[in-house]
Design a protein around this motif. Sequence first.
Motif, PDB file in Angstrom:
ATOM      1  N   VAL A  36       0.867  -1.181   0.000  1.00 17.57           N
ATOM      2  CA  VAL A  36       0.000   0.000   0.000  1.00 17.57           C
ATOM      3  C   VAL A  36       0.902   1.229   0.000  1.00 17.57           C
ATOM      4  CG1 VAL A  36      -1.789   1.264   1.280  1.00 17.57           C
ATOM      5  CG2 VAL A  36      -1.830  -1.238   1.224  1.00 17.57           C
ATOM      6  N   ASP A  37       0.622   2.176  -0.897  1.00 12.94           N
ATOM      7  CA  ASP A  37       1.473   3.365  -1.063  1.00 12.94           C
ATOM      8  C   ASP A  37       2.931   2.956  -1.280  1.00 12.94           C
ATOM      9  OD1 ASP A  37      -0.780   4.934  -0.661  1.00 12.94           O
ATOM     10  OD2 ASP A  37      -0.418   5.121   1.503  1.00 12.94           O
ATOM     11  N   GLY A  38       3.113   1.856  -2.021  1.00  7.00           N
ATOM     12  CA  GLY A  38       4.471   1.430  -2.373  1.00  7.00           C
ATOM     13  C   GLY A  38       5.224   0.741  -1.248  1.00  7.00           C
ATOM     14  N   ARG A  39       4.523   0.444  -0.119  1.00  6.91           N
ATOM     15  CA  ARG A  39       5.224  -0.211   1.007  1.00  6.91           C
ATOM     16  C   ARG A  39       4.415  -1.410   1.505  1.00  6.91           C
ATOM     17  NH1 ARG A  39       5.738   5.007   3.132  1.00  6.91           N
ATOM     18  NH2 ARG A  39       4.074   4.536   4.614  1.00  6.91           N
ATOM     19  N   PRO A  40       5.123  -2.429   2.035  1.00 13.71           N
ATOM     20  CA  PRO A  40       4.389  -3.556   2.629  1.00 13.71           C
ATOM     21  C   PRO A  40       3.547  -3.069   3.804  1.00 13.71           C
ATOM     22  CG  PRO A  40       6.779  -4.004   2.494  1.00 13.71           C
ATOM     23  CD  PRO A  40       6.580  -2.549   2.162  1.00 13.71           C
ATOM     24  N   HIS A  41       2.239  -3.353   3.753  1.00 15.77           N
ATOM     25  CA  HIS A  41       1.359  -2.879   4.824  1.00 15.77           C
ATOM     26  C   HIS A  41       1.573  -3.719   6.082  1.00 15.77           C
ATOM     27  CE1 HIS A  41      -2.304  -1.772   7.016  1.00 15.77           C
ATOM     28  NE2 HIS A  41      -2.158  -0.630   6.359  1.00 15.77           N
ATOM     29  N   PRO A  42       1.580  -3.080   7.278  1.00 14.01           N
ATOM     30  CA  PRO A  42       1.915  -3.830   8.496  1.00 14.01           C
ATOM     31  C   PRO A  42       0.905  -4.913   8.876  1.00 14.01           C
ATOM     32  CG  PRO A  42       1.307  -1.546   9.032  1.00 14.01           C
ATOM     33  CD  PRO A  42       1.448  -1.629   7.538  1.00 14.01           C
ATOM     34  N   HIS A  43      -0.365  -4.772   8.485  1.00 19.30           N
ATOM     35  CA  HIS A  43      -1.334  -5.770   8.950  1.00 19.30           C
ATOM     36  C   HIS A  43      -2.488  -5.999   7.976  1.00 19.30           C
ATOM     37  CE1 HIS A  43      -2.349  -1.843  10.863  1.00 19.30           C
ATOM     38  NE2 HIS A  43      -3.454  -2.085  10.188  1.00 19.30           N
ATOM     39  N   SER A  44      -2.230  -5.823   6.656  1.00 24.78           N
ATOM     40  CA  SER A  44      -3.274  -6.124   5.667  1.00 24.78           C
ATOM     41  C   SER A  44      -2.732  -7.118   4.641  1.00 24.78           C
ATOM     42  CB  SER A  44      -3.749  -4.852   4.973  1.00 24.78           C
ATOM     43  OG  SER A  44      -4.379  -4.010   5.924  1.00 24.78           O
ATOM     44  N   PHE A  45      -3.550  -8.092   4.320  1.00 21.78           N
ATOM     45  CA  PHE A  45      -3.112  -9.240   3.527  1.00 21.78           C
ATOM     46  C   PHE A  45      -4.154  -9.549   2.467  1.00 21.78           C
ATOM     47  CE2 PHE A  45      -1.710  -9.318   7.871  1.00 21.78           C
ATOM     48  CZ  PHE A  45      -0.350  -9.584   7.784  1.00 21.78           C
ATOM     49  N   MET A  46      -3.745 -10.264   1.418  1.00 22.30           N
ATOM     50  CA  MET A  46      -4.729 -10.688   0.411  1.00 22.30           C
ATOM     51  C   MET A  46      -4.513 -12.145   0.053  1.00 22.30           C
ATOM     52  SD  MET A  46      -3.322  -8.719  -2.895  1.00 22.30           S
ATOM     53  CE  MET A  46      -1.642  -8.887  -3.441  1.00 22.30           C
ATOM     54  N   ARG A  47      -5.602 -12.777  -0.389  1.00 20.34           N
ATOM     55  CA  ARG A  47      -5.544 -14.158  -0.874  1.00 20.34           C
ATOM     56  C   ARG A  47      -5.186 -14.072  -2.346  1.00 20.34           C
ATOM     57  NH1 ARG A  47      -8.108 -18.391   1.486  1.00 20.34           N
ATOM     58  NH2 ARG A  47      -6.917 -17.545   3.204  1.00 20.34           N
ATOM     59  N   ASP A  48      -3.928 -14.291  -2.676  1.00 17.17           N
ATOM     60  CA  ASP A  48      -3.491 -14.082  -4.062  1.00 17.17           C
ATOM     61  C   ASP A  48      -3.434 -15.397  -4.826  1.00 17.17           C
ATOM     62  OD1 ASP A  48      -1.353 -15.164  -2.770  1.00 17.17           O
ATOM     63  OD2 ASP A  48       0.141 -13.819  -3.635  1.00 17.17           O
ATOM     64  N   GLY A  49      -4.390 -16.297  -4.540  1.00 17.34           N
ATOM     65  CA  GLY A  49      -4.456 -17.556  -5.282  1.00 17.34           C
ATOM     66  C   GLY A  49      -4.857 -18.687  -4.360  1.00 17.34           C
ATOM     67  N   VAL A  50      -5.316 -19.774  -4.964  1.00 16.49           N
ATOM     68  CA  VAL A  50      -5.798 -20.904  -4.157  1.00 16.49           C
ATOM     69  C   VAL A  50      -4.682 -21.895  -3.841  1.00 16.49           C
ATOM     70  CG1 VAL A  50      -8.180 -20.752  -4.958  1.00 16.49           C
ATOM     71  CG2 VAL A  50      -6.541 -22.149  -6.233  1.00 16.49           C
ATOM     72  N   GLU A  51      -3.479 -21.580  -4.307  1.00 18.31           N
ATOM     73  CA  GLU A  51      -2.335 -22.441  -3.999  1.00 18.31           C
ATOM     74  C   GLU A  51      -2.173 -22.590  -2.483  1.00 18.31           C
ATOM     75  OE1 GLU A  51       1.332 -20.551  -5.049  1.00 18.31           O
ATOM     76  OE2 GLU A  51       2.526 -22.104  -4.068  1.00 18.31           O
ATOM     77  N   THR A  52      -1.831 -23.809  -2.049  1.00 21.98           N
ATOM     78  CA  THR A  52      -1.583 -24.019  -0.622  1.00 21.98           C
ATOM     79  C   THR A  52      -0.243 -24.723  -0.430  1.00 21.98           C
ATOM     80  OG1 THR A  52      -2.817 -26.106  -0.699  1.00 21.98           O
ATOM     81  CG2 THR A  52      -4.019 -24.147   0.063  1.00 21.98           C
ATOM     82  N   ARG A  53       0.273 -24.556   0.783  1.00 19.43           N
ATOM     83  CA  ARG A  53       1.451 -25.327   1.208  1.00 19.43           C
ATOM     84  C   ARG A  53       0.913 -26.444   2.098  1.00 19.43           C
ATOM     85  NH1 ARG A  53       6.665 -22.748   4.412  1.00 19.43           N
ATOM     86  NH2 ARG A  53       7.502 -24.723   5.236  1.00 19.43           N
ATOM     87  N   VAL A  54       1.322 -27.667   1.838  1.00 18.93           N
ATOM     88  CA  VAL A  54       0.772 -28.791   2.600  1.00 18.93           C
ATOM     89  C   VAL A  54       1.889 -29.558   3.303  1.00 18.93           C
ATOM     90  CG1 VAL A  54      -1.291 -29.077   1.163  1.00 18.93           C
ATOM     91  CG2 VAL A  54       0.805 -30.271   0.543  1.00 18.93           C
ATOM     92  N   VAL A  55       1.526 -30.131   4.447  1.00 16.70           N
ATOM     93  CA  VAL A  55       2.492 -30.899   5.245  1.00 16.70           C
ATOM     94  C   VAL A  55       1.754 -32.068   5.875  1.00 16.70           C
ATOM     95  CG1 VAL A  55       3.856 -30.853   7.365  1.00 16.70           C
ATOM     96  CG2 VAL A  55       3.932 -28.902   5.828  1.00 16.70           C
ATOM     97  N   ALA A  56       2.405 -33.221   5.946  1.00 14.44           N
ATOM     98  CA  ALA A  56       1.873 -34.320   6.762  1.00 14.44           C
ATOM     99  C   ALA A  56       3.022 -34.880   7.582  1.00 14.44           C
ATOM    100  CB  ALA A  56       1.258 -35.404   5.896  1.00 14.44           C
ATOM    101  N   ALA A  57       2.827 -34.933   8.900  1.00  6.38           N
ATOM    102  CA  ALA A  57       3.833 -35.521   9.793  1.00  6.38           C
ATOM    103  C   ALA A  57       3.224 -36.757  10.437  1.00  6.38           C
ATOM    104  CB  ALA A  57       4.247 -34.525  10.869  1.00  6.38           C
TER     105      ALA A  57
END
Length: 303
Positions: free
Chosen positions: A113-134
Amino acid sequence: MAALAHARYGKDNIRLYKVARSATHPAQQDVTEMTVCTLLAGDIAASWTHADNANIVATDTQKQTVYLLAKLHPVNPPELFASTVAQHFLDTYPHIAEATVSIIVHRWTRMDVDGRPHPHSFMRDGVETRVVAAVAKRAAGISIRSGIKGLLVLKSTGSQFWGFHRDEYTRLPETTDRILSTEVEAGWHWRPFASLADVHADVGDFDQAWSDARKITLETFAKENSPSVQNTMYLMSEQILAAVPRVEAVEYSLPNKHYFEIDMSWFKGLKNTGADAEVYAPQSDPNGLIECTVTRKGASPKL
Ligand SMILES: O=c1[nH]c(=O)c2[nH]c(=O)[nH]c2[nH]1
């Protein structure tokens, strides 16, 4: 006579969100959202066969445990949190022999936002997920599989498919220029960890491996003039094995999402095939499905 051949149980789709606030700037925050599945196995058969629930740790208890452990321990990297939860079940319940904890990490990418990483606002930029099974097994340590799911990619040229077997059943023409699109499902198996302390000792490797695997997948997809999905996924697997020494095996499962040319010659001789093709019909089904597991040379292919 019937015999219970397999039994395990747990809580699936435990949704979890955790925020981390900076000690000095509380509005500077990091967030993690995950979906967790716990599954327990061991001396639990009597619940199925004799209606005796004495050894059943309720699935609700498992869910409460996941929330509590998320409060008391880091949830990142997900490999560490999955191992922490799985080991907790073994440490707490002597009659549980095996605990499997699977985690899906959903994307919350920090907004600019305004050319800088916003401290506490986020967006879902795709349905890709990171998965783990232990999987924690009594007296057998912890096995971890990490992966990427749902990463949708397309290249509009730089892909070929020719030289394949032809017989009386074949209709597909050979091509030296086609669209290639897939939804990446990749996984990598870590050499087993002797204990939770062993997982802690390698904790820095998990995020690095995920970002290496993602970069290798995307760059290989983009750069290679692909002769087939088969060859492209093998090249990706080889590079992940080279980049992450502790990884023993890499798996890919890639749908080949077809885009069909549309013959428009019936309309005033309009050219829309071969080199003239511009408008295509994306196919939702059927799709090719190409899979592989690649291990280090000499290693047992058994997983
Ligand atoms: O990369 C490919 N691999 C195949 O095995 C195959 N089969 C097919 O019809 N198209 C493709 N493309």
